[in-house]
Design an enzyme around this catalytic site. Structure first.
Site, mmCIF file in Angstrom:
data_model
loop_
_atom_site.group_PDB
_atom_site.id
_atom_site.type_symbol
_atom_site.label_atom_id
_atom_site.label_comp_id
_atom_site.label_asym_id
_atom_site.label_seq_id
_atom_site.Cartn_x
_atom_site.Cartn_y
_atom_site.Cartn_z
ATOM 1 N N CYS A 303 0.815 -1.082 -0.064
ATOM 2 C CA CYS A 303 0.056 -0.140 -0.045
ATOM 3 C C CYS A 303 0.650 1.237 0.000
ATOM 4 O O CYS A 303 0.660 2.192 -0.568
ATOM 5 C CB CYS A 303 -1.046 0.014 1.289
ATOM 6 S SG CYS A 303 -0.121 0.192 2.872
ATOM 7 N N HIS A 351 -2.645 1.364 7.032
ATOM 8 C CA HIS A 351 -2.997 1.227 5.551
ATOM 9 C C HIS A 351 -3.084 2.693 4.948
ATOM 10 O O HIS A 351 -3.508 3.344 5.624
ATOM 11 C CB HIS A 351 -4.155 0.200 5.332
ATOM 12 C CG HIS A 351 -4.566 -0.025 3.952
ATOM 13 N ND1 HIS A 351 -3.611 -0.762 3.152
ATOM 14 C CD2 HIS A 351 -5.459 0.471 3.046
ATOM 15 C CE1 HIS A 351 -4.253 -0.724 2.126
ATOM 16 N NE2 HIS A 351 -5.486 -0.200 2.069
ATOM 17 N N HIS A 363 -5.871 1.867 -4.440
ATOM 18 C CA HIS A 363 -4.892 1.252 -3.322
ATOM 19 C C HIS A 363 -4.497 -0.067 -3.427
ATOM 20 O O HIS A 363 -5.149 -0.819 -4.379
ATOM 21 C CB HIS A 363 -5.663 1.494 -1.996
ATOM 22 C CG HIS A 363 -6.613 0.329 -1.682
ATOM 23 N ND1 HIS A 363 -6.976 -0.275 -0.511
ATOM 24 C CD2 HIS A 363 -7.726 0.003 -2.340
ATOM 25 C CE1 HIS A 363 -8.171 -0.860 -0.488
ATOM 26 N NE2 HIS A 363 -8.718 -1.002 -1.756
#
Length: 391
Positions: A303, A351, A363
């Protein structure tokens, strides 16, 4: 066995023995209790589908957290290795200079030996562990020529610096070893968490997997609804701001004093939008590439690797981990999120995605998935930690 035990009677006795009816009832009760006791663990051993889903999600999150620690350890290891290499190169260079200085002093010792003048002084100096102490004890410098004194000063300086650099290199090697150990630990943690998640999923039946897929589909539908709601709110807010700006410009024009204030923020907004467009264009080009923990492209990403690479394409350098990226810009309210902003998730900030507008982001979700567009509410509204504008 329980059926052979002599239990305390509670019913009517006949000649010291329970009546057959009561005995039969007691035996039946014992058998039923025994069956229940044997059956209970089997039922308890099987977690519910919701529990399995939560456990798997938790394991993936823990793996993502460990991935960030791995990324930080990897970055630290690379920096420390570079420092060690620089120090070792410096030590080698200074050792060479020290040898040259020693050779020059050796030539003086040889000359003194040939002439018979003070040979032991210089020779002993060259063998001394601490030349400065030798000077203090023998006052050797008082008996040397100007050229010899310069050579001795150079030798002492080179020896001192070489020893200092060697100590630094030794300490840095120790730090490098610690960083490498941290890297191994983080890597092992990620692998263990992912293996645990895969094991849990492997135990599900086809029917249970289908039910999980249905639950996920419902979550996505709810996330899409929330994204649409945010998009409407942002559109209304944008419209209100534009109307307010038009009224301000209209009032300023009539007074002849408003042109300066309206243009003062335009260049900054325009600059950010230009950079954000480049970052988003890069991110869109990565859609479909696999999530791989610790990866920074070009074939795969995690990520923070994706967001770092996207903003690098726009000329903006971001740190490697989510922990650092969350502090690399200006925090803005979710209602004011603009395309290009970074959206962070969970209390431990493990994240991140890049906002594209209308409640959506690009993402790299988790292992086994691919870079994709998705609602920022993909894991519920409470999962959103903050929004950061990086440039």
């Amino acid at each position: 066995m329980a059926s052979h035990r002599k239990s305390r009677p509670t019913g009517t006795r006949v000649a010291g023995i329970r009546t057959p009816a009561l005995a039969t009832a007691a035996l039946t009760s014992v058998a039923l209790l025994s069956q229940s006791a044997n059956a209970a663990p089997a039922a308890d051993d099987k977690p519910s589908l919701e529990e399995v889903e939560k456990k798997v999600d938790d394991l993936y999150r823990q793996a993502e957290s460990a991935t960030d620690k791995y990324n930080a350890a990897k970055e630290k290891t690379a920096k420390q290795r570079k420092r060690v290499d620089t120090l070792l190169d410096d030590v080698a260079e200074r050792t060479q200079k020290l040898n040259e200085a020693r050779e020059e002093l050796g030539s003086f010792a040889s000359a003194q030996y040939r002439t018979g003048a003070a040979a032991p002084d210089t020779a002993t100096f060259l063998l001394a562990d601490t030349p400065q102490d030798y000077f203090d004890q023998t006052q050797l410098m008082d008996r040397m020529t100007g050229r010899q004194k310069v050579a001795v000063d150079d030798y002492v300086t080179q020896q001192s610096e070489t020893m200092r650099k060697r100590r630094e290199a030794t300490e840095s090697l120790g730090t490098l070893t610690d960083a490498q150990d941290g890297l191994k630990t983080a890597k092992a943690t990620v692998q263990r968490k992912l293996a645990d998640a895969r094991e849990l999923m492997s135990k599900l039946t086809a029917e249970e997997k289908a039910r999980l897929a249905a639950i996920e589909k419902e979550k996505q539908a709810e996330a899409a609804r929330k994204a649409d709601e945010l998009a409407r709110q942002q559109a209304a807010q944008q419209k209100a701001q534009e109307e307010a700006a038009q009224q301000q410009d209209s009032g300023a024009s009539s007074s002849g004093s408003g042109s300066g204030s309206s243009s003062s923020t335009a260049p900054a907004d325009s600059s950010y939008a230009t950079k954000a467009d480049k970052a988003l264009a890069f991110a869109r080009a990565q859609i479909g590439k696999p999530y791989v923990w610790g990866a920074v492209g070009p074939g795969s990403y995690d990520c923070s690797g994706l967001t770092q690479a996207a903003w690098k394409a726009a000329g903006v350098t971001l740190p490697r981990t989510t922990y650092d990226q969350v502090n690399a810009g200006t925090t803005v309210p979710l209602s004011q999120a603009r395309p290009g902003d970074l959206v962070f998730f969970y209390d431990d900030v493990t994240h991140v995605g890049i906002y594209i507008g209308n409640g959506m982001m690009i993402h790299a979700p988790k292992p086994g998935t691919y870079v994709r567009e998705e609602s920022i509410y993909y894991d519920g509204e409470s999962a959103i930690h903050s929004v950061v504008r990086p440039a």
